[in-house]
Design a protein around this motif. Structure first.
Motif, PDB file in Angstrom:
ATOM      1  N   LYS A 107       0.645  -1.115  -0.041  1.00 20.61           N
ATOM      2  CA  LYS A 107      -0.174   0.019   0.168  1.00 20.61           C
ATOM      3  C   LYS A 107       0.942   1.468  -0.229  1.00 20.61           C
ATOM      4  CE  LYS A 107      -3.693  -1.978   2.809  1.00 20.61           C
ATOM      5  NZ  LYS A 107      -4.011  -2.039   4.090  1.00 20.61           N
ATOM      6  N   GLU A 120       2.664   1.555  -3.429  1.00 15.83           N
ATOM      7  CA  GLU A 120       1.915   1.977  -4.543  1.00 15.83           C
ATOM      8  C   GLU A 120       1.231   3.157  -4.403  1.00 15.83           C
ATOM      9  OE1 GLU A 120       0.643  -2.164  -6.693  1.00 15.83           O
ATOM     10  OE2 GLU A 120      -0.793  -1.311  -5.136  1.00 15.83           O
ATOM     11  N   LYS A 130       0.808   2.582  -9.108  1.00 14.13           N
ATOM     12  CA  LYS A 130       0.830   1.104  -9.410  1.00 14.13           C
ATOM     13  C   LYS A 130       1.573   0.925 -10.524  1.00 14.13           C
ATOM     14  CE  LYS A 130      -3.809   0.331  -7.390  1.00 14.13           C
ATOM     15  NZ  LYS A 130      -3.636  -0.453  -6.339  1.00 14.13           N
ATOM     16  N   ARG A 131       2.658   0.254 -10.588  1.00 11.86           N
ATOM     17  CA  ARG A 131       3.767   0.004 -11.716  1.00 11.86           C
ATOM     18  C   ARG A 131       3.781  -1.155 -12.172  1.00 11.86           C
ATOM     19  NH1 ARG A 131       8.228   4.534 -11.823  1.00 11.86           N
ATOM     20  NH2 ARG A 131       7.143   6.088 -10.754  1.00 11.86           N
TER      21      ARG A 131
END
Ligand code: FEO
Length: 402
Positions: free
Chosen positions: A108, A111, A116-117
């Motif tokens: 959490k 990101e 978000k990768r």
């Protein structure tokens, strides 16, 4: 440049001799700092943590000089705060499929900070382990709220190294890397300052975690934190200190803090200090002008004290802003088992002492009934109230009183 730690473990972090502050400007750095990352080269190659965002490209370039990045099998992200995860973006751009082992909360936080990768997260819990070859493994220990929800430690069997992340660290630059090579006074001072200003709010959790770690019966030869010196010589000394510090620690010290406009409140502060020494010569007494002292260093002095006296003149129906900001930070650190007294001068409305007493209560201090509220500059009548206030801080009646 890598530095050898033990066996096939190397330090690959960043020593920052020029750093002046941390957490924005909320933590003063007096003796440099470091972000410690570690490279384990067993049958599996493992990177434990990275460095702060501004150093991410240098970190990746330096790491490339040491190893082929494609050889990294696992990355351990013990904590999502950017001083340890900040180079992940640059590194993962080169090796995007590499698994990252971390807690669910770290997913959490990572990101949340970097977006978000599509990183290959592998969530671990306390007791989970990862085989790294040579009969060795990494055993994970969640360190929730020490000092973020995502914090974790990793213990390497065989070499008996605890990668503890922030716990047991210091903001302290040690080029020679190890505790036995460091200036011992500075090492102790910086370890304590770090504990007080970063970990003390979580002392109850820390006590439980130390007990849990003790119950795991880990043989610990080295504690390798993410800041400062690595504990190689008698590593358990810092664990023992943490157990002591986390338990409402205090020394026989009373500290007087104040700010002043026209020296009246300063005069009361110094009279209180003299009286403490007179009534209790064995008590260590220190005096700090809040506006002219380092906030984090003064918090260490509060931590060591069994009682404090805090003074401010009345200004604008309140207290000086320097003292107000200082007490706000004091409250955040959740000190336990300490007495406090309030004092200050005023010219007409005179609210400062009442406000100080309430703020100190709100910060968790046992505020004594005795206070000193001086109309204009303190005179003999005002100074005559000092012995009773000091006796209250010392927990005894004033000399000559029943
Ligand atoms: Fe050193 Fe919580 O980061």
């Amino acid at each position: 440049m890598r530095k050898h730690v033990k066996g096939n473990v190397s330090w690959v972090g960043y020593i920052d001799w020029e750093l002046e502050s941390f957490h924005g400007d909320d933590y003063s750095i007096m003796n440099g700092s470091s972000q410690n990352a570690y490279l384990i080269e067993e049958e599996k190659t493992v990177l434990v943590d990275t460095v702060w965002t501004p150093h991410r490209f240098d970190f990746v370039e330096n790491l490339k000089r040491e190893i082929d990045l494609d050889k990294i099998d696992f990355i351990i992200a013990n904590h999502g705060e950017c001083d340890h995860s900040g180079a992940l973006t640059a590194l993962m751009a080169k090796i995007p499929e590499t698994p990252i082992y971390c807690t669910a909360n770290a997913v959490k936080s990572l990101e949340g900070q970097y977006g978000k990768r599509g990183w290959n997260f592998n969530v671990v819990k306390t007791g989970d382990s990862l085989e790294i070859g040579g009969g060795k493994k990494l055993v994970f220990v969640e360190m929730r709220m020490l000092h973020w929800p995502d914090s974790m430690a990793a213990y390497m069997t065989g070499d008996n190294i605890l990668f503890s992340n922030d716990a047991f660290g210091q903001h302290f630059a040690v080029e020679e890397l190890f505790n036995d090579k460091a200036d011992q006074c500075l090492l102790y001072k910086e370890a304590l300052k770090y504990f007080v200003n970063i970990l003390n709010p979580f002392a109850p959790m820390l006590t439980k975690k130390l007990s849990e770690l003790g119950g795991m019966n880990l043989d610990i030869d080295i504690i390798a934190p993410s800041h400062g010196a690595i504990w190689r010589e008698n590593p358990m000394q810092i664990v023992e200190k943490y157990a002591l510090w986390a338990n409402a620690y205090q020394e026989n010290q009373i500290t007087v803090f104040y700010d002043t406009m026209w020296e009246g409140t300063a005069k009361i502060a110094h009279r209180i200090a003299e009286e403490i020494s007179r009534q209790s010569p064995e008590t260590v007494v220190k005096v700090f002008n809040i506006a002219k002292s380092d906030k984090n260093e003064t918090m260490t002095e509060v931590f060591k004290s069994k009682a404090i006296a805090v003074g401010s003149p009345t200004v604008g129906n309140s207290i000086l802003s320097s003292v107000a900001g200082w007490i706000e930070f004091l409250k955040q650190l959740k000190f336990k088992n300490k007495k406090a007294a309030a004092f200050g001068c005023y010219g007409w409305s005179g609210e400062s002492v009442k406000i100080l007493a309430q703020l100190l209560k709100d910060a968790g201090f046992s505020v004594i009934d005795e206070s000193i509220r001086s109309l204009w500059n303190p005179n003999d009548e005002v100074f005559a109230q000092v012995p009773a206030l000091v006796a209250g801080l010392l927990g005894a009646s004033a000399p000559g009183e029943a």
